[in-house]
Write a protein that holds these residues in place. Structure first.
Motif, PDB file in Angstrom:
ATOM      1  N   ILE A   1      11.680  15.817 -32.785  1.00 64.82           N
ATOM      2  CA  ILE A   1      10.468  15.746 -31.974  1.00 64.82           C
ATOM      3  C   ILE A   1       9.682  17.044 -32.120  1.00 64.82           C
ATOM      4  CG2 ILE A   1      11.775  16.479 -29.926  1.00 64.82           C
ATOM      5  CD1 ILE A   1       9.671  15.033 -28.237  1.00 64.82           C
ATOM      6  N   THR A   2       8.364  16.923 -32.349  1.00 71.79           N
ATOM      7  CA  THR A   2       7.486  18.089 -32.418  1.00 71.79           C
ATOM      8  C   THR A   2       6.332  17.878 -31.445  1.00 71.79           C
ATOM      9  OG1 THR A   2       6.172  17.135 -34.234  1.00 71.79           O
ATOM     10  CG2 THR A   2       8.054  18.539 -34.839  1.00 71.79           C
ATOM     11  N   LEU A   3       5.853  18.955 -30.846  1.00 71.85           N
ATOM     12  CA  LEU A   3       4.793  18.895 -29.841  1.00 71.85           C
ATOM     13  C   LEU A   3       3.610  19.735 -30.295  1.00 71.85           C
ATOM     14  CD1 LEU A   3       7.054  19.365 -26.672  1.00 71.85           C
ATOM     15  CD2 LEU A   3       6.298  17.213 -27.714  1.00 71.85           C
ATOM     16  N   THR A   4       2.409  19.170 -30.182  1.00 73.86           N
ATOM     17  CA  THR A   4       1.214  19.819 -30.731  1.00 73.86           C
ATOM     18  C   THR A   4       0.349  20.529 -29.701  1.00 73.86           C
ATOM     19  OG1 THR A   4      -0.209  17.877 -30.439  1.00 73.86           O
ATOM     20  CG2 THR A   4       1.129  17.980 -32.454  1.00 73.86           C
ATOM     21  N   ASP A   5       0.569  20.259 -28.414  1.00 77.47           N
ATOM     22  CA  ASP A   5      -0.296  20.796 -27.350  1.00 77.47           C
ATOM     23  C   ASP A   5      -1.749  20.404 -27.595  1.00 77.47           C
ATOM     24  OD1 ASP A   5      -0.677  22.134 -24.942  1.00 77.47           O
ATOM     25  OD2 ASP A   5      -1.207  24.011 -25.928  1.00 77.47           O
ATOM     26  N   LYS A   6      -1.946  19.240 -28.197  1.00 78.85           N
ATOM     27  CA  LYS A   6      -3.283  18.668 -28.456  1.00 78.85           C
ATOM     28  C   LYS A   6      -4.140  19.543 -29.369  1.00 78.85           C
ATOM     29  CE  LYS A   6      -3.228  16.433 -23.910  1.00 78.85           C
ATOM     30  NZ  LYS A   6      -3.887  16.265 -22.615  1.00 78.85           N
ATOM     31  N   ASN A   7      -3.488  20.361 -30.173  1.00 78.61           N
ATOM     32  CA  ASN A   7      -4.202  21.254 -31.085  1.00 78.61           C
ATOM     33  C   ASN A   7      -4.155  20.677 -32.505  1.00 78.61           C
ATOM     34  OD1 ASN A   7      -4.344  23.468 -33.149  1.00 78.61           O
ATOM     35  ND2 ASN A   7      -4.767  24.717 -31.344  1.00 78.61           N
ATOM     36  N   PRO A   8      -5.318  20.382 -33.123  1.00 79.40           N
ATOM     37  CA  PRO A   8      -5.334  19.761 -34.457  1.00 79.40           C
ATOM     38  C   PRO A   8      -4.579  20.546 -35.523  1.00 79.40           C
ATOM     39  CG  PRO A   8      -7.505  19.616 -33.453  1.00 79.40           C
ATOM     40  CD  PRO A   8      -6.682  20.501 -32.565  1.00 79.40           C
ATOM     41  N   GLU A   9      -4.700  21.880 -35.502  1.00 81.98           N
ATOM     42  CA  GLU A   9      -3.991  22.692 -36.501  1.00 81.98           C
ATOM     43  C   GLU A   9      -2.485  22.693 -36.242  1.00 81.98           C
ATOM     44  OE1 GLU A   9      -5.034  23.951 -39.372  1.00 81.98           O
ATOM     45  OE2 GLU A   9      -6.864  22.859 -38.850  1.00 81.98           O
ATOM     46  N   ASN A  10      -2.112  22.752 -34.979  1.00 86.18           N
ATOM     47  CA  ASN A  10      -0.687  22.645 -34.642  1.00 86.18           C
ATOM     48  C   ASN A  10      -0.113  21.323 -35.148  1.00 86.18           C
ATOM     49  OD1 ASN A  10      -0.733  25.089 -33.355  1.00 86.18           O
ATOM     50  ND2 ASN A  10      -0.605  24.263 -31.282  1.00 86.18           N
ATOM     51  N   GLU A  11      -0.924  20.287 -35.040  1.00 82.19           N
ATOM     52  CA  GLU A  11      -0.466  18.969 -35.473  1.00 82.19           C
ATOM     53  C   GLU A  11      -0.174  18.957 -36.972  1.00 82.19           C
ATOM     54  OE1 GLU A  11      -2.705  14.835 -36.035  1.00 82.19           O
ATOM     55  OE2 GLU A  11      -2.435  15.352 -33.918  1.00 82.19           O
ATOM     56  N   ARG A  12      -1.043  19.544 -37.753  1.00 83.47           N
ATOM     57  CA  ARG A  12      -0.798  19.604 -39.200  1.00 83.47           C
ATOM     58  C   ARG A  12       0.461  20.412 -39.510  1.00 83.47           C
ATOM     59  NH1 ARG A  12      -5.713  18.982 -42.915  1.00 83.47           N
ATOM     60  NH2 ARG A  12      -7.290  17.956 -41.635  1.00 83.47           N
ATOM     61  N   THR A  13       0.656  21.494 -38.777  1.00 86.78           N
ATOM     62  CA  THR A  13       1.865  22.296 -38.955  1.00 86.78           C
ATOM     63  C   THR A  13       3.111  21.479 -38.641  1.00 86.78           C
ATOM     64  OG1 THR A  13       0.681  24.330 -38.387  1.00 86.78           O
ATOM     65  CG2 THR A  13       3.082  24.386 -38.206  1.00 86.78           C
ATOM     66  N   CYS A  14       3.043  20.689 -37.580  1.00 85.27           N
ATOM     67  CA  CYS A  14       4.180  19.837 -37.206  1.00 85.27           C
ATOM     68  C   CYS A  14       4.467  18.792 -38.284  1.00 85.27           C
ATOM     69  CB  CYS A  14       3.890  19.138 -35.875  1.00 85.27           C
ATOM     70  SG  CYS A  14       3.936  20.229 -34.435  1.00 85.27           S
ATOM     71  N   ILE A  15       3.411  18.177 -38.796  1.00 87.13           N
ATOM     72  CA  ILE A  15       3.584  17.161 -39.839  1.00 87.13           C
ATOM     73  C   ILE A  15       4.244  17.774 -41.068  1.00 87.13           C
ATOM     74  CG2 ILE A  15       2.338  15.675 -41.466  1.00 87.13           C
ATOM     75  CD1 ILE A  15       0.282  15.214 -39.162  1.00 87.13           C
ATOM     76  N   GLU A  16       3.766  18.939 -41.489  1.00 89.66           N
ATOM     77  CA  GLU A  16       4.322  19.585 -42.680  1.00 89.66           C
ATOM     78  C   GLU A  16       5.764  20.043 -42.444  1.00 89.66           C
ATOM     79  OE1 GLU A  16       1.408  22.543 -43.786  1.00 89.66           O
ATOM     80  OE2 GLU A  16      -0.172  21.004 -43.801  1.00 89.66           O
ATOM     81  N   TYR A  17       6.062  20.473 -41.235  1.00 83.12           N
ATOM     82  CA  TYR A  17       7.441  20.831 -40.887  1.00 83.12           C
ATOM     83  C   TYR A  17       8.361  19.626 -41.094  1.00 83.12           C
ATOM     84  CZ  TYR A  17      11.471  21.834 -37.857  1.00 83.12           C
ATOM     85  OH  TYR A  17      12.736  21.999 -37.370  1.00 83.12           O
ATOM     86  N   LEU A  18       7.928  18.471 -40.609  1.00 84.37           N
ATOM     87  CA  LEU A  18       8.744  17.253 -40.721  1.00 84.37           C
ATOM     88  C   LEU A  18       8.864  16.800 -42.177  1.00 84.37           C
ATOM     89  CD1 LEU A  18       7.295  15.373 -37.636  1.00 84.37           C
ATOM     90  CD2 LEU A  18       9.551  16.439 -37.804  1.00 84.37           C
ATOM     91  N   ILE A  19       7.772  16.873 -42.916  1.00 86.31           N
ATOM     92  CA  ILE A  19       7.798  16.493 -44.332  1.00 86.31           C
ATOM     93  C   ILE A  19       8.768  17.396 -45.102  1.00 86.31           C
ATOM     94  CG2 ILE A  19       6.455  16.393 -46.465  1.00 86.31           C
ATOM     95  CD1 ILE A  19       5.772  14.114 -44.592  1.00 86.31           C
TER      96      ILE A  19
END
Length: 328
Positions: free
Chosen positions: A95-113
């Motif tokens: 599970i990754t949490l973005t705090d509704k931040n678009p850049e955080n979201e990309r970081t989370c996606i790349e972490y999972l990939i």
């Protein structure tokens, strides 16, 4: 030192292949041999080597989950449903949490990939063609929930617009004359993906028009309680306060109680989500039941089918329901 399949094979005087068949419940060995191997594995505290297994299977048996946060009770319910269904199907979740931040979201996606998850369930705040192309580059199965991106991605949700329209119809049938709409996320319109909240707002406006209601007061900012504090509630014309989530509705109900405004006689309150904690609230909040558990389960089933069989399970938009509580 880690116990291996070869160690178990030596103890049981069988081949490594026979041990593998027993541990993975495959055919080709007798029940007596299977039980002997399983007993030995338990006594030796054998733990599977998931790294080696993933190399053989071409899968890590993990799913990535990208969410805003866990403050909203409905998201916590969603996460529980995802984890339980994933475990039932043999998968673990990151599970990754973005705090509704678009850049955080990309970081989370790349972490999972980078951790080679087999698929991702995504509640996005990003939007647009550029983000669509960005996701496509990873060649990883993705199921989107709540916020729609494009038809290129499997989507699971409800008819948000229709649900809110039906909510307004129900409120109008109870002779409320004045309307207030509370949805702070609307302040982010055009900046981030708030598809779910925008659909609910459109449904609200369509419901207002359908019922020939007067012009509503729309509160789009985080200081909505302060503005409601100054609102003049007229006993002669009941006010309905429609909230885009139950969380806002509960805050509104607390304010009304502090101001000694009778619910629902002077002011009615409508929520959206039907979070599980509402059973502790009095008066019982009238709300739209959002099938949060079903959405989590269907998202997992669809993405696992894509991983293992090459195709998503196409899920029609799920059903909603007006929960007729005591606040309207």
């Amino acid at each position: 030192m880690r116990v291996t399949i070869k160690d178990i094979a030596a103890i049981c005087s069988v081949s490594a292949g026979t041990v593998d068949r027993a541990l993975n419940n495959r055919t080709g060995i007798s029940e007596k041999t299977r039980n002997k191997i399983l007993k030995a594995a338990e006594e030796m505290n054998y733990q599977p080597d998931f790294t080696a297994r993933s190399l053989v299977m071409g899968r890590t048996m993990t799913l990535g989950i990208v969410l805003f946060d866990l403050y909203n009770r409905s998201i916590a319910q969603l996460m529980n449903a995802i984890e339980q269904k994933a475990r039932e199907l043999g998968y673990f979740v990151y599970i990754t949490l973005t705090d509704k931040n678009p850049e955080n979201e990309r970081t989370c996606i790349e972490y999972l990939i980078n951790r080679k998850v087999d698929g991702i369930i995504l509640f996005t705040v990003n939007q647009g063609e550029e983000f669509d192309d960005y996701l496509s580059r990873f060649h990883t199965p993705i199921v989107t929930i709540f916020n729609f991106i494009s038809k290129n991605w499997e989507y699971i949700g409800i008819r948000e617009r229709q649900a809110m329209k039906e909510a307004v119809n129900y409120i109008a049938s109870k002779d409320y004359k004045r309307f207030v709409y509370v949805s702070p996320p609307l302040a982010y319109a055009g900046k981030t993906n708030i598809y779910t909240q925008e659909e609910r707002f459109i449904g609200f406006l369509e419901g207002m028009k359908l019922n020939n209601a007067t012009e509503p007061l729309v509160l789009k900012d985080s200081d909505y309680l302060k503005k409601l504090q100054a609102y003049s509630f007229d006993p002669a014309e009941k006010t309905a306060i429609v909230c885009s989530t139950d969380l806002y509705a509960l805050e509104v109900m607390n304010l009304l109680k502090e101001k000694n405004i009778a619910i629902p006689e002077q002011a009615g309150v409508m929520g959206f989500d039907d979070i599980d904690m509402l059973k502790y609230i009095s008066p019982r909040l009238t709300t739209v039941k959002f099938p949060i558990v079903q959405i989590g389960e269907k998202a997992v089933e669809s993405i696992v089918n894509k991983i293992e069989r090459g195709a998503y399970i196409s899920i029609p938009l799920l059903d909603h329901e007006i929960i007729r509580g005591e606040s309207i």
